[in-house]
Design a protein around this motif. Sequence first.
Motif, PDB file in Angstrom:
ATOM      1  N   MET A   1       0.844  -1.185   0.000  1.00 13.58           N
ATOM      2  CA  MET A   1       0.000   0.000   0.000  1.00 13.58           C
ATOM      3  C   MET A   1       0.882   1.239   0.000  1.00 13.58           C
ATOM      4  SD  MET A   1      -3.102   1.203   0.259  1.00 13.58           S
ATOM      5  CE  MET A   1      -3.029   2.853  -0.395  1.00 13.58           C
ATOM      6  N   ASN A   2       0.688   2.137  -0.954  1.00 11.58           N
ATOM      7  CA  ASN A   2       1.509   3.331  -1.072  1.00 11.58           C
ATOM      8  C   ASN A   2       0.647   4.568  -0.812  1.00 11.58           C
ATOM      9  OD1 ASN A   2       4.129   2.157  -2.310  1.00 11.58           O
ATOM     10  ND2 ASN A   2       2.493   1.305  -3.574  1.00 11.58           N
ATOM     11  N   VAL A   3       1.126   5.448   0.058  1.00 13.63           N
ATOM     12  CA  VAL A   3       0.465   6.718   0.357  1.00 13.63           C
ATOM     13  C   VAL A   3       1.392   7.835  -0.085  1.00 13.63           C
ATOM     14  CG1 VAL A   3      -0.494   8.209   2.135  1.00 13.63           C
ATOM     15  CG2 VAL A   3      -0.805   5.732   2.295  1.00 13.63           C
ATOM     16  N   ILE A   4       0.895   8.726  -0.922  1.00 12.83           N
ATOM     17  CA  ILE A   4       1.696   9.838  -1.418  1.00 12.83           C
ATOM     18  C   ILE A   4       1.224  11.108  -0.736  1.00 12.83           C
ATOM     19  CG2 ILE A   4       2.376  11.183  -3.434  1.00 12.83           C
ATOM     20  CD1 ILE A   4       1.028   7.652  -3.838  1.00 12.83           C
ATOM     21  N   GLY A   5       2.089  11.698   0.077  1.00 11.21           N
ATOM     22  CA  GLY A   5       1.780  12.917   0.788  1.00 11.21           C
ATOM     23  C   GLY A   5       1.805  12.713   2.282  1.00 11.21           C
ATOM     24  N   GLY A   6       2.659  13.467   2.976  1.00 12.39           N
ATOM     25  CA  GLY A   6       2.814  13.333   4.422  1.00 12.39           C
ATOM     26  C   GLY A   6       2.167  14.442   5.206  1.00 12.39           C
ATOM     27  N   GLY A   7       1.106  15.062   4.649  1.00 11.60           N
ATOM     28  CA  GLY A   7       0.307  15.992   5.427  1.00 11.60           C
ATOM     29  C   GLY A   7      -0.688  15.219   6.283  1.00 11.60           C
ATOM     30  N   LEU A   8      -1.602  15.934   6.913  1.00 11.26           N
ATOM     31  CA  LEU A   8      -2.533  15.281   7.820  1.00 11.26           C
ATOM     32  C   LEU A   8      -3.399  14.234   7.118  1.00 11.26           C
ATOM     33  CD1 LEU A   8      -3.646  18.214  10.121  1.00 11.26           C
ATOM     34  CD2 LEU A   8      -2.700  16.039  10.883  1.00 11.26           C
ATOM     35  N   ALA A   9      -3.802  14.506   5.878  1.00  8.25           N
ATOM     36  CA  ALA A   9      -4.624  13.535   5.157  1.00  8.25           C
ATOM     37  C   ALA A   9      -3.855  12.239   4.916  1.00  8.25           C
ATOM     38  CB  ALA A   9      -5.106  14.131   3.837  1.00  8.25           C
ATOM     39  N   GLY A  10      -2.638  12.351   4.404  1.00  6.94           N
ATOM     40  CA  GLY A  10      -1.832  11.168   4.150  1.00  6.94           C
ATOM     41  C   GLY A  10      -1.441  10.448   5.425  1.00  6.94           C
ATOM     42  N   LEU A  11      -1.085  11.213   6.460  1.00  2.00           N
ATOM     43  CA  LEU A  11      -0.681  10.597   7.725  1.00  2.00           C
ATOM     44  C   LEU A  11      -1.835   9.833   8.366  1.00  2.00           C
ATOM     45  CD1 LEU A  11       1.488  13.458   9.269  1.00  2.00           C
ATOM     46  CD2 LEU A  11       2.309  11.254   8.404  1.00  2.00           C
ATOM     47  N   SER A  12      -3.016  10.438   8.387  1.00  4.10           N
ATOM     48  CA  SER A  12      -4.157   9.762   9.015  1.00  4.10           C
ATOM     49  C   SER A  12      -4.534   8.507   8.243  1.00  4.10           C
ATOM     50  CB  SER A  12      -5.346  10.716   9.146  1.00  4.10           C
ATOM     51  OG  SER A  12      -5.693  11.288   7.902  1.00  4.10           O
ATOM     52  N   ALA A  13      -4.483   8.566   6.908  1.00  3.48           N
ATOM     53  CA  ALA A  13      -4.753   7.362   6.114  1.00  3.48           C
ATOM     54  C   ALA A  13      -3.715   6.290   6.384  1.00  3.48           C
ATOM     55  CB  ALA A  13      -4.780   7.719   4.625  1.00  3.48           C
ATOM     56  N   ALA A  14      -2.439   6.672   6.398  1.00  2.00           N
ATOM     57  CA  ALA A  14      -1.356   5.712   6.583  1.00  2.00           C
ATOM     58  C   ALA A  14      -1.400   5.064   7.962  1.00  2.00           C
ATOM     59  CB  ALA A  14      -0.011   6.396   6.352  1.00  2.00           C
ATOM     60  N   VAL A  15      -1.621   5.873   9.002  1.00  6.83           N
ATOM     61  CA  VAL A  15      -1.668   5.340  10.367  1.00  6.83           C
ATOM     62  C   VAL A  15      -2.856   4.397  10.521  1.00  6.83           C
ATOM     63  CG1 VAL A  15      -2.057   5.973  12.780  1.00  6.83           C
ATOM     64  CG2 VAL A  15      -0.407   7.246  11.416  1.00  6.83           C
ATOM     65  N   ALA A  16      -4.018   4.785   9.991  1.00  5.03           N
ATOM     66  CA  ALA A  16      -5.195   3.932  10.091  1.00  5.03           C
ATOM     67  C   ALA A  16      -4.973   2.605   9.366  1.00  5.03           C
ATOM     68  CB  ALA A  16      -6.413   4.655   9.518  1.00  5.03           C
TER      69      ALA A  16
ATOM     70  N   PHE B   1       5.253   8.326   1.130  1.00  5.41           N
ATOM     71  CA  PHE B   1       6.241   9.133   0.412  1.00  5.41           C
ATOM     72  C   PHE B   1       5.927  10.615   0.633  1.00  5.41           C
ATOM     73  CE2 PHE B   1       5.713   5.121  -1.796  1.00  5.41           C
ATOM     74  CZ  PHE B   1       7.026   4.694  -1.971  1.00  5.41           C
ATOM     75  N   GLU B   2       6.922  11.348   1.086  1.00  7.44           N
ATOM     76  CA  GLU B   2       6.771  12.785   1.316  1.00  7.44           C
ATOM     77  C   GLU B   2       7.930  13.519   0.634  1.00  7.44           C
ATOM     78  OE1 GLU B   2       6.252  16.481   1.986  1.00  7.44           O
ATOM     79  OE2 GLU B   2       4.643  15.087   2.556  1.00  7.44           O
ATOM     80  N   LYS B   3       7.603  14.556  -0.134  1.00  2.00           N
ATOM     81  CA  LYS B   3       8.647  15.252  -0.887  1.00  2.00           C
ATOM     82  C   LYS B   3       9.518  16.141  -0.008  1.00  2.00           C
ATOM     83  CE  LYS B   3       5.875  19.268  -2.335  1.00  2.00           C
ATOM     84  NZ  LYS B   3       5.371  20.027  -3.513  1.00  2.00           N
ATOM     85  N   ARG B   4       8.986  16.555   1.149  1.00  2.00           N
ATOM     86  CA  ARG B   4       9.769  17.395   2.059  1.00  2.00           C
ATOM     87  C   ARG B   4      10.592  16.517   3.001  1.00  2.00           C
ATOM     88  NH1 ARG B   4       4.522  19.475   1.871  1.00  2.00           N
ATOM     89  NH2 ARG B   4       4.304  21.619   1.113  1.00  2.00           N
ATOM     90  N   PRO B   5      11.508  17.115   3.754  1.00  2.00           N
ATOM     91  CA  PRO B   5      12.283  16.318   4.722  1.00  2.00           C
ATOM     92  C   PRO B   5      11.596  16.200   6.076  1.00  2.00           C
ATOM     93  CG  PRO B   5      13.210  18.510   4.562  1.00  2.00           C
ATOM     94  CD  PRO B   5      12.102  18.453   3.542  1.00  2.00           C
ATOM     95  N   TYR B   6      10.294  16.510   6.146  1.00  2.00           N
ATOM     96  CA  TYR B   6       9.566  16.460   7.417  1.00  2.00           C
ATOM     97  C   TYR B   6       8.097  16.157   7.126  1.00  2.00           C
ATOM     98  CZ  TYR B   6       8.950  21.239   5.729  1.00  2.00           C
ATOM     99  OH  TYR B   6       8.708  22.340   4.928  1.00  2.00           O
ATOM    100  N   LEU B   7       7.368  15.789   8.164  1.00  2.00           N
ATOM    101  CA  LEU B   7       5.959  15.459   8.042  1.00  2.00           C
ATOM    102  C   LEU B   7       5.079  16.645   8.461  1.00  2.00           C
ATOM    103  CD1 LEU B   7       6.011  11.859   9.604  1.00  2.00           C
ATOM    104  CD2 LEU B   7       5.975  12.469   7.167  1.00  2.00           C
ATOM    105  N   GLY B   8       3.833  16.594   8.044  1.00  2.00           N
ATOM    106  CA  GLY B   8       2.878  17.617   8.477  1.00  2.00           C
ATOM    107  C   GLY B   8       2.312  18.469   7.367  1.00  2.00           C
ATOM    108  N   GLY B   9       2.958  18.490   6.198  1.00  2.00           N
ATOM    109  CA  GLY B   9       2.449  19.286   5.083  1.00  2.00           C
ATOM    110  C   GLY B   9       2.349  20.755   5.419  1.00  2.00           C
ATOM    111  N   ARG B  10       1.160  21.326   5.226  1.00  2.00           N
ATOM    112  CA  ARG B  10       0.954  22.746   5.495  1.00  2.00           C
ATOM    113  C   ARG B  10       0.743  23.032   6.973  1.00  2.00           C
ATOM    114  NH1 ARG B  10      -3.986  23.091   1.555  1.00  2.00           N
ATOM    115  NH2 ARG B  10      -4.057  20.956   2.306  1.00  2.00           N
ATOM    116  N   ALA B  11       0.623  21.980   7.794  1.00  6.43           N
ATOM    117  CA  ALA B  11       0.430  22.155   9.236  1.00  6.43           C
ATOM    118  C   ALA B  11       1.634  21.625   9.977  1.00  6.43           C
ATOM    119  CB  ALA B  11      -0.842  21.441   9.689  1.00  6.43           C
TER     120      ALA B  11
END
Length: 478
Positions: free
Chosen positions: A1-16, A27-37
């Motif tokens: 299962m691949n999740v693209i995007g480490g903002g809250l939407a991607g993180l909540s989907a991935a954790v669930a 996969f997150e393009k930045r060097p940190y999680l959280g996206g715009r938050a």
Amino acid sequence: MNVIGGGLAGLSAAVALAEAGVRVRLFEKRPYLGGRATSYLLPDGSHVDNCQHVTLGCCTNLADFYRRVGSADRIRYYDHLYFADARGRRYSIGSFLFAPPFHMALSFLRFTALSWSDKAGIGRAMLAIARSGGHPPGVEGNSMLDWLHRMGQTAPAIERFWRVVLVSALDEELARTDARYGIDVFWKAFLANREGFRVGIPAVPLAELYDGCRMAIEKRGGEVRFRATLRGFRMDGQRVRSLVFDESAEIAGDAFVFAVPQSALLELLGPTLAESDPAFAGLHHLHDSPITGIHFWFDRPVMKEPFLTLLDHTVQWIFNKTLLYAEAPQNNSAAGASKNDGGQYLQLVVSASYDLVNRSRQEITDLALREVREVLPAARDAKLVKSTVIKEIAATFSPEPGSDQWRPGPRCGIENLFLAGDWTRTGWPATMEGAVRSGYIAAEAVLAAAGTPRSFLQPDLPAEGFSARWARNGTGRA
């Protein structure tokens, strides 16, 4: 299962999904999680949030997500809202022991920033929302400003009450906001349940809220990859076969959750695919709204309150980050979030900041500093040690009238591609709650498609008191 995007939407989907036993690669393009938050370090070591984010008691899915990743104790809740006007006068609104929707009525009556005529009009409109269970008639297709005019609201009531709450909550001006979203804010946060309005503010830099996300994924056999910029994907009939990253690196998979902004998704899809699938065709109609964050470090304390909402100013909120971080339990880097020892760090927020987009950072700093010194007398003699301005031009999607029809659900015409993001059809506007709801909804869709259904989405706070009775008796929908 691949999740693209480490903002809250991607993180909540991935954790669930990880909790459901799925091996997840995020996969997150930045060097940190959280996206715009999220937050990051300045060169001098100070932590800054890209924009201050708050939650409310009615944000049940965001609270659930924080519990899942071990961050619930890093949110500090407040039972009063604090206001200041151009003369520096203070006001507050809180909850008393009356049954909803009247639990805030006493403090509202004492709110002297509004006249009795203003408050009478507001009371009539609030009662119309409550008596309809949050669904007053004649709302569809109207802007919030149209609805307020129809409800006979005075100009001061609109400017000093409705706008103060809703522009911050929805990141859009009243004339460009679907009335349904604005009414929903007041129903869920102020009228249905006495806990709904409680303001939750992170007591640590935002990035620290996601420390447990990576652990939750990796301890169940998954992985998180940073600096992974997706360039496209390859199809096999009506299915995604693989993802293509920088340097032509290719990752195959059985299912994919795309949790990226709608504009980024359109770029990845390309015009042919975007126009051929009804789930994507409406995304061109969703527009973006900006948020501007201003960070000030003073050489001395200038503010006692944990936060202030400003009346009659461009700046809408001031957050006392020094106080918030000092009260954090088990704070790690929070204590060092401000390197200005003995001073004070404030963060200011301007939502729907269209007028600031083309202004220079120095102009924004000067404007904000003038307003801070208007409402905080101690700041007039204090030295501004340093400052920074962060503009989020595409912070959220704009909740324009009729925008809900363009928001897709988690499924599309591509069999194994699922969508998540605050811009998807969550029933909420572009908030952190909406983002988490979208992640949970996408995770549910993935598991349902695999024949292993599971529920993650949390219910709203139940209506209480008279609000519950009105919502049940047929005048509204519970």
